[in-house]
Design an enzyme around this catalytic site. Structure first.
Site, PDB file in Angstrom:
ATOM      1  N   ASP A  34       0.855  -1.202   0.000  1.00 50.26           N
ATOM      2  CA  ASP A  34       0.000   0.000   0.000  1.00 50.26           C
ATOM      3  C   ASP A  34       0.891   1.253   0.000  1.00 50.26           C
ATOM      4  OD1 ASP A  34      -2.573   1.215   2.327  1.00 50.26           O
ATOM      5  OD2 ASP A  34      -2.291   1.549   0.180  1.00 50.26           O
ATOM      6  N   VAL A 125       1.302  -7.601   6.799  1.00 49.35           N
ATOM      7  CA  VAL A 125       0.821  -7.055   8.084  1.00 49.35           C
ATOM      8  C   VAL A 125      -0.424  -7.790   8.575  1.00 49.35           C
ATOM      9  CG1 VAL A 125      -0.260  -4.969   9.083  1.00 49.35           C
ATOM     10  CG2 VAL A 125       1.808  -4.778   7.705  1.00 49.35           C
ATOM     11  N   TYR A 126      -1.277  -8.213   7.642  1.00 47.38           N
ATOM     12  CA  TYR A 126      -2.559  -8.820   8.055  1.00 47.38           C
ATOM     13  C   TYR A 126      -2.431 -10.287   8.438  1.00 47.38           C
ATOM     14  CZ  TYR A 126      -5.326  -4.623   6.990  1.00 47.38           C
ATOM     15  OH  TYR A 126      -5.868  -3.355   6.994  1.00 47.38           O
TER      16      TYR A 126
HETATM   17  N1  APR Z   1       5.249  -5.115  -4.741  1.00 47.67           N
HETATM   18  C1  APR Z   1       4.623  -6.311  -4.570  1.00 47.67           C
HETATM   19  N2  APR Z   1       4.372  -6.854  -3.360  1.00 47.67           N
HETATM   20  C2  APR Z   1       4.794  -6.162  -2.274  1.00 47.67           C
HETATM   21  C3  APR Z   1       5.458  -4.905  -2.374  1.00 47.67           C
HETATM   22  C4  APR Z   1       5.673  -4.389  -3.676  1.00 47.67           C
HETATM   23  N3  APR Z   1       6.285  -3.203  -3.875  1.00 47.67           N
HETATM   24  N4  APR Z   1       5.734  -4.476  -1.102  1.00 47.67           N
HETATM   25  C5  APR Z   1       5.291  -5.428  -0.263  1.00 47.67           C
HETATM   26  N5  APR Z   1       4.729  -6.449  -0.951  1.00 47.67           N
HETATM   27  C6  APR Z   1       4.147  -7.702  -0.460  1.00 47.67           C
HETATM   28  C7  APR Z   1       4.550  -8.155   0.920  1.00 47.67           C
HETATM   29  O1  APR Z   1       5.818  -8.812   0.889  1.00 47.67           O
HETATM   30  C8  APR Z   1       3.420  -9.135   1.226  1.00 47.67           C
HETATM   31  O2  APR Z   1       3.727 -10.412   0.682  1.00 47.67           O
HETATM   32  O3  APR Z   1       2.746  -7.529  -0.375  1.00 47.67           O
HETATM   33  C9  APR Z   1       2.221  -8.562   0.447  1.00 47.67           C
HETATM   34  C10 APR Z   1       1.120  -7.972   1.308  1.00 47.67           C
HETATM   35  O4  APR Z   1       1.697  -7.412   2.478  1.00 47.67           O
HETATM   36  P1  APR Z   1       1.190  -5.990   3.043  1.00 47.67           P
HETATM   37  O5  APR Z   1       1.598  -4.934   2.094  1.00 47.67           O
HETATM   38  O6  APR Z   1       1.655  -5.910   4.460  1.00 47.67           O
HETATM   39  O7  APR Z   1      -0.402  -6.069   2.973  1.00 47.67           O
HETATM   40  P2  APR Z   1      -1.442  -6.823   3.916  1.00 47.67           P
HETATM   41  O8  APR Z   1      -0.844  -7.975   4.621  1.00 47.67           O
HETATM   42  O9  APR Z   1      -2.633  -7.035   3.030  1.00 47.67           O
HETATM   43  O10 APR Z   1      -1.776  -5.716   5.020  1.00 47.67           O
HETATM   44  C11 APR Z   1      -2.475  -4.566   4.613  1.00 47.67           C
HETATM   45  O11 APR Z   1      -0.850  -3.126   5.560  1.00 47.67           O
HETATM   46  O12 APR Z   1       0.331  -1.545   4.419  1.00 47.67           O
HETATM   47  C12 APR Z   1      -0.753  -1.742   5.251  1.00 47.67           C
HETATM   48  O13 APR Z   1      -2.310  -0.003   4.668  1.00 47.67           O
HETATM   49  C13 APR Z   1      -2.048  -1.392   4.563  1.00 47.67           C
HETATM   50  O14 APR Z   1      -3.363  -1.582   6.537  1.00 47.67           O
HETATM   51  C14 APR Z   1      -3.019  -2.238   5.330  1.00 47.67           C
HETATM   52  C15 APR Z   1      -2.221  -3.493   5.629  1.00 47.67           C
END
Ligand code: APR
Length: 173
Positions: A34, A125-126
């Protein structure tokens, strides 16, 4: 019918009609993918998300909405709110995670996008277990693959880390 591809990389750099963001219900950029998408798209993305929440309220888990791509060279960004794994029974988390992918596919089809790239929603994170998420996502994508998709032709699963890449190459092959 769409093709399913698994790649490793940064989703903000993938050549595709649209990318999916793993957003939060408030639609304000966080960390992870995000944060990366909001940084790459620029402040116009945050403004569009804030406008959406003012008009429609928070985006529920499993639901999606779309915005432009800002400075990212895509036709659009589809924002999906994945389940926080510990907040639901495992089967409900599975259902909500599949809803993110299916609702994003349906929205991409309605927007006449030919290709859509997904991050591994909820596996950061989730806290969704990466191996379980790969099985749930790939099972859904294979089930829906033969439905009557007119526009969506390519589904790209973008893994950022090696662990996810291995799980998706195994589950989605
Ligand atoms: N490109 C592709 N994948 C990515 C990137 C990127 N640039 N950066 C991180 N990821 C991957 C992470 O390694 C993970 O496997 O995206 C996946 C999802 O992780 P998160 O970004 O932490 O998302 P999520 O687990 O769905 O949690 C969402 O995190 O960032 C906050 O605002 C967001 O509150 C929301 C929560």
């Amino acid at each position: 019918m769409y093709q399913i591809e698994t790649i490793q990389g940064d989703i903000t750099k993938v050549r595709t009609d649209c990318i999916v963001n793993a957003a939060n219900t408030w639609l304000h950029g966080g960390g992870g993918v995000d944060g990366a998408i909001h940084r790459a798209a620029g402040p116009v993305l945050g403004d569009a998300c804030a406008e959406y929440v003012r008009e429609h309220g928070l985006l529920p888990t499993g639901q999606v909405m779309h915005t432009g791509g800002g400075h990212i060279p895509v036709k659009g960004i589809i924002h999906a709110v994945g389940p926080v794994y510990r907040e639901h029974l495992p089967d409900e988390s599975d259902r909500l995670l599949q809803a993110c992918y299916r609702n994003a596919l349906v929205l991409a089809e309605s927007l006449q996008y030919g290709s859509i790239a997904f991050p591994n929603i909820s596996t950061g994170v989730y806290g969704f277990p990466k191996d379980r998420a790969a099985e749930v996502v790939c099972s859904g994508l294979h089930t829906w693959q033969t439905e009557n998709w007119t526009f969506v032709r390519r589904v790209i699963l973008v893994c950022f880390d090696d662990v996810n890449l291995a799980f998706y190459q195994k589950s989605c092959s």
